[in-house]
Write a protein that holds these residues in place. Sequence first.
Motif: not given
Length: 304
Positions: A275-304
């Motif tokens: 409800f903050r007037p200047g709210f942005r969803p990027e205030d939650i979490g870290s894109t860098a951390q998410a991308v790093a995990y997705l590059a190493s996810s066993p399920a994604a690597r198995n499918a690849a």
Amino acid sequence: MNDMTHTDDHAHGDGTSADPGPVELHARNVAFDWDDVPLHWIPGHPVASNFISVLNLLLPEGERWFVQTYNEALPLVADDELASRMRGFIGQEAMHAEAHDHVLWEFLDHHGIDPRPYQLQMEWIFRKVLGPLDTGSQAARDKHLVERLWLIAALEHYTAILGDFALNNTWTRLGAHPTMADLFMWHGAEEVEHRAVAHDVAAYFGDGYLRRGRAMFVVLPILLILIQRGYRFIMGQDRSLSYNYFQKTWHYHRGVRAGVLPKMRTIVFATFSYFRPGFRPEDIGSTAQAVAYLASSPAARNAA
């Protein structure tokens, strides 16, 4: 309209706080093997295991509703960049629905938890109650679409919060089964990765503080009720446990203290940030951390 190119990240204690820059959203193929995953997949935490497994009941129909609504909205978007992000979002959510749908039958049903009654309720909610408006004027149908897009934005606020929790909890350290942990960490990472899309889409179609707030006031109580209902549903069918109410409550809070469950008050209080007037969803979490995990996810690597 809000700027569509925000990539602000916040540091986490894993060394993945460097901003990766704009990320092109795309669906990732995944492959999970559920044969040897126990019902209580977090050792020593049967209640926490069941509580988190509730998401497998909620997500398939919810994710399919996201996809259906965005496919309805996509032809109306003239912004090429936003349309591209929407297509990436649609692909990811469709893959989430498929992955969790497998869990219903290859994991829950396999362990004696019949998901059919709960799934019928979810179908009614997401296909009938929240489905497209088939009657009325075009203006009424357009308004209904905008309201649904804001409901999705409010829900995505919570999926981003839960996604950040999935990437920063104690499951792995406490010996959680790697397949289930990877399912939720892969899904959570993609929720963090695309956390701004739903907000930006809703704002594109009809920005407004009151509309945003109204959607959140609708979503929060319904989400809490559905999670609690799903938890009672699974616990009622789990014949290996005979806990009374007080034992269940003790085990739940024990899971929170151990870091395998999120603090519900933290999730509820996080609502206020929306409800903050200047709210942005990027205030939650870290894109860098998410991308790093997705590059190493066993399920994604198995499918690849």
